[in-house]
Motif scaffolding. Structure first.
Motif, mmCIF file in Angstrom:
data_model
loop_
_atom_site.group_PDB
_atom_site.id
_atom_site.type_symbol
_atom_site.label_atom_id
_atom_site.label_comp_id
_atom_site.label_asym_id
_atom_site.label_seq_id
_atom_site.Cartn_x
_atom_site.Cartn_y
_atom_site.Cartn_z
ATOM 1 N N SER A 241 7.278 9.953 0.878
ATOM 2 C CA SER A 241 6.210 8.991 0.649
ATOM 3 C C SER A 241 6.539 7.697 1.367
ATOM 4 N N SER A 242 5.543 6.845 1.489
ATOM 5 C CA SER A 242 5.743 5.649 2.297
ATOM 6 C C SER A 242 5.002 4.470 1.694
ATOM 7 N N GLU A 243 5.497 3.291 2.002
ATOM 8 C CA GLU A 243 4.844 2.033 1.629
ATOM 9 C C GLU A 243 4.619 1.200 2.877
ATOM 10 N N LEU A 244 3.475 0.531 2.902
ATOM 11 C CA LEU A 244 3.198 -0.471 3.926
ATOM 12 C C LEU A 244 3.096 -1.807 3.215
ATOM 13 N N ASN A 245 3.850 -2.780 3.677
ATOM 14 C CA ASN A 245 3.834 -4.119 3.107
ATOM 15 C C ASN A 245 3.281 -5.115 4.119
ATOM 16 N N VAL A 246 2.433 -5.983 3.636
ATOM 17 C CA VAL A 246 1.905 -7.049 4.481
ATOM 18 C C VAL A 246 2.110 -8.366 3.743
ATOM 19 N N ARG B 138 4.876 -9.722 9.914
ATOM 20 C CA ARG B 138 4.389 -9.752 8.523
ATOM 21 C C ARG B 138 4.145 -8.336 8.004
ATOM 22 N N PHE B 139 4.022 -7.415 8.927
ATOM 23 C CA PHE B 139 3.809 -6.010 8.560
ATOM 24 C C PHE B 139 5.157 -5.292 8.567
ATOM 25 N N SER B 140 5.431 -4.575 7.495
ATOM 26 C CA SER B 140 6.655 -3.776 7.437
ATOM 27 C C SER B 140 6.351 -2.511 6.649
ATOM 28 N N ALA B 141 7.212 -1.534 6.802
ATOM 29 C CA ALA B 141 6.995 -0.268 6.104
ATOM 30 C C ALA B 141 8.328 0.396 5.848
ATOM 31 N N ARG B 142 8.293 1.403 5.021
ATOM 32 C CA ARG B 142 9.481 2.221 4.806
ATOM 33 C C ARG B 142 9.039 3.596 4.317
ATOM 34 N N GLN B 143 9.962 4.549 4.442
ATOM 35 C CA GLN B 143 9.706 5.893 3.963
ATOM 36 C C GLN B 143 10.822 6.281 3.020
ATOM 37 N N PHE B 144 10.468 6.902 1.955
ATOM 38 C CA PHE B 144 11.417 7.255 0.901
ATOM 39 C C PHE B 144 11.925 8.681 1.079
ATOM 40 N N LEU C 279 0.853 -1.177 0.000
ATOM 41 C CA LEU C 279 0.000 0.000 0.000
ATOM 42 C C LEU C 279 0.895 1.235 0.000
ATOM 43 N N ARG C 280 0.443 2.283 -0.693
ATOM 44 C CA ARG C 280 1.275 3.458 -0.864
ATOM 45 C C ARG C 280 0.605 4.725 -0.337
ATOM 46 N N CYS C 281 1.450 5.647 0.087
ATOM 47 C CA CYS C 281 0.955 6.892 0.680
ATOM 48 C C CYS C 281 1.892 8.036 0.327
ATOM 49 N N SER C 282 1.299 9.134 -0.097
ATOM 50 C CA SER C 282 2.065 10.369 -0.293
ATOM 51 C C SER C 282 1.542 11.402 0.686
ATOM 52 N N PRO C 283 2.394 11.920 1.559
ATOM 53 C CA PRO C 283 1.927 12.875 2.569
ATOM 54 C C PRO C 283 1.711 14.251 1.959
ATOM 55 N N ILE C 284 1.144 15.119 2.759
ATOM 56 C CA ILE C 284 0.987 16.512 2.365
ATOM 57 C C ILE C 284 2.373 17.108 2.138
ATOM 58 N N SER C 285 2.483 17.943 1.115
ATOM 59 C CA SER C 285 3.767 18.558 0.812
ATOM 60 C C SER C 285 4.302 19.303 2.037
ATOM 61 N N GLY C 286 5.553 19.002 2.369
ATOM 62 C CA GLY C 286 6.172 19.643 3.520
ATOM 63 C C GLY C 286 6.067 18.830 4.798
ATOM 64 N N HIS C 287 5.179 17.831 4.823
ATOM 65 C CA HIS C 287 5.068 16.955 5.990
ATOM 66 C C HIS C 287 6.117 15.858 5.893
ATOM 67 N N LYS C 288 6.809 15.637 7.007
ATOM 68 C CA LYS C 288 7.883 14.655 7.008
ATOM 69 C C LYS C 288 7.529 13.395 7.782
ATOM 70 N N SER C 289 6.394 13.389 8.435
ATOM 71 C CA SER C 289 5.999 12.245 9.250
ATOM 72 C C SER C 289 4.808 11.535 8.621
ATOM 73 N N VAL C 290 4.926 10.222 8.532
ATOM 74 C CA VAL C 290 3.841 9.383 8.015
ATOM 75 C C VAL C 290 3.569 8.278 9.029
ATOM 76 N N SER C 291 2.300 8.089 9.349
ATOM 77 C CA SER C 291 1.905 7.007 10.242
ATOM 78 C C SER C 291 0.901 6.131 9.526
ATOM 79 N N TRP C 292 0.951 4.847 9.835
ATOM 80 C CA TRP C 292 0.022 3.889 9.239
ATOM 81 C C TRP C 292 -0.889 3.333 10.341
ATOM 82 N N TYR C 293 -2.166 3.201 9.994
ATOM 83 C CA TYR C 293 -3.159 2.670 10.910
ATOM 84 C C TYR C 293 -4.002 1.621 10.200
ATOM 85 N N GLN C 294 -4.477 0.668 10.989
ATOM 86 C CA GLN C 294 -5.441 -0.323 10.516
ATOM 87 C C GLN C 294 -6.755 -0.088 11.261
ATOM 88 N N GLN C 295 -7.845 -0.035 10.514
ATOM 89 C CA GLN C 295 -9.141 0.138 11.157
ATOM 90 C C GLN C 295 -10.100 -0.945 10.673
#
Lengths: 111, 115
Positions: free
Chosen positions: B73-78, B63-69, B21-37
């Motif tokens: 932007s960030s990816e969540l892998n499951v 089984r859950f991993s993530a990274r930030q580029f 799963l992929r995520c691009s944050p708001i421009s200028g934001h350096k923090s990304v968090s992932w949540y499961q609901q």
């Protein structure tokens, strides 16, 4: 004990009513507190931050009680459009940094 | 201004498969968090990244991993998907890890169904 606890409701209120929700948190070192609103099958949206002195935004008032470790949200003059799930969120510094959410309180405003 | 963008919006996978799963944050934001609901519950914290480093981890299996580029932007892998992984996965963007003042801004999420 859960890190952040909320009464799930639902709170069923008539239009124009005043309704209040509480949220308790377990970590006395928490520094940041928020209320979010979530509509069905949508993402949470920030309603307001909660400051130590309490704060108000129109019909919404948020308060923080550090001694008893809870935050509250008061909605005055409820509108039909206020119907949603209200989530409280508290930052926790255990195991790194994270913002922890409660399970949410369902509000239904009826005409 | 673009908000938080997540892709894909919906996904159906089979048990045992993996997903990104992929995520691009708001421009200028350096923090990304992932949540499961999952339905009927509040968002559960999975990871937080700030300046490309992991700053927080929730109680989820390996089984859950993530990274930030470098562009934040960030990816969540499951991996090895289970039926119980079916949920709405939310990405939250903030200028700082604590989200002081402005809090976190969420993307519209990726709805994952595992069959």
């Amino acid at each position: 004990r859960k890190e952040v606890e909320q009464d799930p409701g639902p709170f069923n209120v008539p239009e124009g009513a005043t309704v209040a929700f509480n949220c308790t948190y377990s970590n006395s070192a928490s520094q940041s507190f928020f209320w979010y609103r979530q509509d069905c099958r949508k993402e949470p949206k920030l309603l307001m931050s909660v400051y130590s002195s309490g704060n108000e935004d129109g019909r919404f008032t948020a308060q923080l009680n550090r001694a008893s470790q809870y935050i509250s949200l008061l909605i005055r003059d409820s509108k039909l459009s206020d119907s949603a799930t209200y989530l409280c969120a508290v930052n926790m510094m255990e195991y790194g940094n994270k913002l922890v959410f409660g399970a949410g309180t369902i509000l239904r405003v009826k005409s | 201004d673009a908000g938080v963008t997540q892709s894909p919006t919906h996904l159906i996978k089979t048990r045992g498969q993996h997903v990104t799963l992929r995520c691009s944050p708001i421009s200028g934001h350096k923090s990304v968090s992932w949540y499961q609901q999952v339905l009927g519950q509040g968002p559960q914290f999975i990871f937080q990244y700030y300046e490309k480093e992991e700053r927080g981890r929730g109680n989820f299996p390996d089984r859950f991993s993530a990274r930030q580029f470098p562009n934040y932007s960030s990816e969540l892998n499951v991996n090895a998907l289970l039926l119980g992984d079916s949920a709405l996965y939310l990405c939250a963007s903030s200028p700082t890890p604590l989200g002081q003042g402005a809090g976190y801004t969420f993307g519209s999420g990726t709805r994952l169904t595992v069959v």
